[in-house]
Write an enzyme that holds these catalytic residues in place. Structure first.
Site, PDB file in Angstrom:
ATOM      1  N   GLU A 538       0.807  -1.231   0.000  1.00 10.93           N
ATOM      2  CA  GLU A 538       0.000   0.000   0.000  1.00 10.93           C
ATOM      3  C   GLU A 538       0.841   1.283   0.000  1.00 10.93           C
ATOM      4  OE1 GLU A 538      -0.694  -2.680   1.722  1.00 10.93           O
ATOM      5  OE2 GLU A 538      -2.662  -3.259   0.975  1.00 10.93           O
ATOM      6  N   HIS A 605     -11.882  -5.168   9.149  1.00  8.20           N
ATOM      7  CA  HIS A 605     -12.716  -5.027   7.948  1.00  8.20           C
ATOM      8  C   HIS A 605     -13.906  -4.129   8.213  1.00  8.20           C
ATOM      9  CE1 HIS A 605     -10.466  -8.728   7.082  1.00  8.20           C
ATOM     10  NE2 HIS A 605     -10.569  -8.347   5.834  1.00  8.20           N
TER      11      HIS A 605
END
Ligand SMILES: Cc1ncc(C[n+]2csc(CCOP(=O)(O)OP(=O)(O)O)c2C)c(N)n1
Ligand SMILES: [Mg+2]
Length: 816
Positions: A538, A605
């Protein structure tokens, strides 16, 4: 032997060669003299802090020779000699930035906003157009976090690959000469311990981009020696596996002593050729460098270096070695004549003397230029104080502060304004005649300083993203209801078709068209150079985007899930979000970060951590569209502007139905504007993202018990509600609830502060305003985990019902 190599690679006549060498030597001496005097300036209190390039001069001369117009550098604070050698830095500028001269003319790197040693070359004109980047030396603005220059470097290098391989970009000849440019990185040996370094090295090897990374190895990271930094104490040794061979692509790796001028020149020429012609990344490990004055002005290296090391550093100081080499250089020409650089040592001595004088003069000039306007401003204030004092009851105090101000030999603006504000305090209860001129002066002076210190966080140009007009989506009779991801996909299709500069990439973004099919089929349609997969990394996905955007492309970098943005948050907050501010608007990187989140289930999540992003990403836009049409409109808006943003799509919204607009790629969602999605009389609920669906559901239950709520979609968190529409709603309803899936004190606290405080919402409230948020912990997994962790329809109903019960106990019986 080395000398012959130098001569053959340079192909210069001896005289030209000599001039070149002496010019280099003089640049290095000037640079060293700046470091020495700079340290003195800090130690005598004339400047706050200093970090210099002493001990690293010679390899930077070699790098500068290989660095061509159009090339890019992403480096760190040791590169002052390189900057001088390419002609983008000089002693006057050195001292201006050391003194933090808050004027872009004096300190073109940052207008005094950055510490010294943070370099930059302007890439945009005052009207926001790109400069011709192929005709200048490009230096991306430095940041202080060690290794933070690496992710951006990857993107700067990747841009060359794009300019080369995408033929539609060839016409952008002011940005690139078909990808002929190298991105040059520099990093200290100790900073190679950072994860960002390794992530970048691997990614550049995979991508095969024209990048040359130099490691300035002085054996230390401040006081910590190599044995605690690097396995085997050698970065080139441990990176050997990256070396390309007949079978596999990889890196070309060089190791060279940092004091060996002729070898350095040879290595840098070879490295540049490989990177430029073959688009292969190159790593140059420059060893045996020194730090003659220690790390920075905040310490002395005698504390941690042995006597033996100190002696070695004296002997192997690259400047000393270069001088020796010049003195001893001899070449026999074809006539048998012996050619030398200096026949007489006095030549070198006078060159050194000249260099030193130049630096001393520059220091004086820089200080005078800094002080001149400040002294004028002080005089202005003093004149006002002298006029007022005789009329005031506080003459004694006024005279005293004035005297104290005048006693300061080299005042700064803080001294001046502090004096003025104290004077205002003394005069608070005196009549207008006495105090008005001073009050006005203070207000005006503060406004002037604001321009110096508080501007360019966002674009100050007419195409600032919040100025882009709203264009509504248009529907025809044939407009079908489709899965919302199809609206997004077709809009990306329109974008890719409309803008050749747009590139979309991320984990799984290419071949499969992202995990939710928002890019389905687009790689097939637009090619692997424009819609593509990346590794799981990322931080460098964002770095890639920053570098590409800095070079004039329009990247959309995908972070697969919002929860994983934290790997990249350092890059976003330290590099991207500060770029415009730290360069006084002279560089930009309009990167769009695409991600998805909101109301998922599970500790990693949940996609909810908006408050943390709001706190860290000032300088960027944070957009939270409630559906895919709104999201598509935001992408279209951002592409009309040139500022960076994070856009969070609703993960649970891709399969919901939305109507397909006909003006794909054209309609825009305005940034910083809220939208009322249900009108009501009793109470205003502000929320955003997919939580809005729950709010809408709760509003039906509330309506059934006689509570009529107004629902406002924030849409954009940074900035939030620039037109102050929420307070208009409060004037009608007199009650406020902020509903948020983030933790208590997260995004809700931010929205609350805006509405109640900045918009003066408190004036219209008849009930205590509330927030309904998630629990403080990360959400547990599963439907029950979500129900007991995040605000549910029941929580929203009950929270609001309670508020109404407290206002009208007779009308609304307590629920429990
Ligand atoms: C992320 C981060 N951690 C710590 C620091 C503090 N710091 C500044 S320079 C430095 C040492 C860097 O050493 P090296 O990379 O070898 O470069 P050198 O200064 O020796 O040229 C440290 C620890 C920082 N600026 N950023
Ligand atoms: Mg070091």
């Amino acid at each position: 032997m080395a000398n012959n190599t130098l001569e053959s690679t340079q192909k210069l006549s001896f005289d030209q060669f000599k001039q070149e060498v002496l010019k280099d030597y003089k640049t290095a001496v000037i640079s060293r003299e700046c470091s020495l005097l700079g340290r003195r300036e800090v130690l005598t209190g004339k400047a706050k802090f200093g970090i210099f390039g002493g001990g690293k001069e010679v390899p930077q001369l070699a790098m500068a020779k290989a660095f061509q117009k159009g090339d890019w550098r992403s480096g760190y604070y040791r590169d002052q000699t390189f900057m001088m050698a390419i002609g983008e830095f000089n002693p006057r500028h050195f001292f201006a930035s050391l003194y933090a001269h808050a004027d872009i003319e004096a300190d073109s790197f940052s207008a005094g906003r950055q510490m010294n040693g943070h370099f930059c070359v302007h890439t945009v004109n005052n009207d926001g157009t790109w400069k011709n980047l192929t005709e200048q030396y490009n230096v991306s603005s430095d940041i202080s976090p060690t290794g933070g220059q690496m992710p951006r470097l990857l993107g700067l290098a990747e841009a060359s690959k794009k300019f080369k391989n995408i033929s539609a970009l060839h016409e952008l000849s002011h940005l690139s000469k078909q990808g002929n440019e190298i991105a040059w990185g520099t990093i200290g040996n100790a900073s190679t311990s950072e994860g960002l370094f390794f992530e970048t090295i691997n990614a550049a090897g995979v991508l095969q981009v024209p990048m040359v990374i130099s490691i300035w190895d002085d054996g230390y990271g401040i006081s910590v020696p190599a044995e605690y930094q690097t396995t085997k104490q050698s970065i080139s040794e441990i990176l050997k596996g990256f070396q390309r061979d007949e079978k596999n692509k990889g890196y070309e790796i060089f190791v060279v002593q940092g004091w060996n001028y002729s070898q350095l020149i040879d290595v840098y020429q070879r490295a540049a050729k490989i990177a430029r012609e073959e688009h292969v990344p190159v790593l140059i490990h420059v060893t045996e460098l020194t730090q003659p004055q220690g790390h920075s002005t905040s310490g002395s290296h005698e504390r941690y270096k042995s006597e033996e090391r100190m002696l070695w550093e004296k002997e192997f100081d690259c400047l000393v070695k270069m001088r020796e080499w010049i003195e001893n250089f001899e070449l026999t020409d074809e006539n048998g004549d012996v050619l030398r650089f200096c026949e007489d040592i006095k030549e070198l001595e006078s060159l050194e003397e000249e260099a030193k004088t130049e630096v001393r003069e520059a220091k004086k000039d820089a200080l005078n230029a800094l002080l001149e306007p400040i002294l004028k401003e002080r005089t202005e204030l003093v004149k006002i104080l002298e006029k007022i004092a005789p009329l005031s009851e506080h003459k004694v105090s006024l005279d005293k502060v004035k005297r104290e101000l005048m006693q300061i030999e080299e005042p700064i603006r803080k001294n001046i304004l502090d004096t003025a504000r104290r004077a205002v305090m003394y005069l608070r209860d005196e009549n207008e005649e006495v105090k008005t001129s001073l009050q006005k002066w203070v207000i005006n002076y503060k406004a002037q300083q604001k321009k110096k210190y508080n501007t360019h966080l966002y674009s100050e140009l007419p195409n600032n993203a919040t100025n882009i007009e709203a264009i509504a989506p248009v529907y025809s009779e044939e407009s079908k209801l489709v899965d919302a991801r199809v609206v997004l996909r077709d809009n990306f299709d329109a974008i890719l078709n409309k803008y050749n500069e747009v590139l979309i990439f991320g984990e799984d973004s290419g071949a499969i068209g992202d995990v939710n099919q928002g890019l389905e089929g687009l790689q097939q349609k637009y090619g692997i150079e424009r819609v593509y997969d990346t590794g799981i990394r990322e931080a460098t996905i964002i770095g890639q985007g920053i570098g590409l955007a800095m070079r004039g492309l329009r990247p959309i970098a995908e972070i697969q899930y919002l929860d994983y943005i934290f790997y990249a948050t350092q890059v976003l907050t330290d590099d991207l979000a500060t770029l415009r501010y730290r360069t006084f608007g002279k560089q930009r990187a309009p990167l769009i970060v695409r991600t998805r989140g909101h109301r998922l289930e599970g500790i990693w999540h949940s996609g909810s951590q908006m408050g943390s992003l709001i706190n860290l990403l000032q300088g960027m836009y944070i957009l939270v569209p409630r559906n895919m049409t709104k999201a598509a409109g935001f992408y279209n808006t951002l592409l009309k502007s040139d500022e960076p943003a994070v856009l969070i799509e609703n993960l649970n919204g891709y399969r919901l139905k939305e109507r397909m607009p006909v003006n794909l790629g054209e309609f825009t969602t305005p940034i910083g504007v809220v939208e009322t999605i249900k009108e009501g009389q009793d109470l205003t609920i502000v929320s955003y993202g997919s939580t809005l669906k729950l709010v809408e559901e709760a509003s039906k239950d509330l309506s059934s018990v006689g509570i009529d709520v107004e629902i406002i979609d924030a849409q954009s968190l940074l900035p939030f509600d620039i037109k102050h529409d929420v307070v208009k709603s409060l004037k009608k309803t007199n009650r406020l609830a902020v509903v948020d899936e983030d933790i208590p004190g997260g995004a809700s606290a931010y929205l609350f502060e805006h509405i109640v405080n900045k918009q003066n919402g408190y004036l219209y409230l008849d009930s205590k305003p509330i927030t309904i948020t998630a629990k403080a912990h990360r959400p547990a997994y599963g439907t029950d985990g979500d129900y007991f962790s995040k605000p549910s329809v029941n929580d929203i109903f009950e929270g609001i019902y309670k508020m109404m019960h407290e206002a009208y106990p007779a009308k609304f019986e307590p629920l429990y």
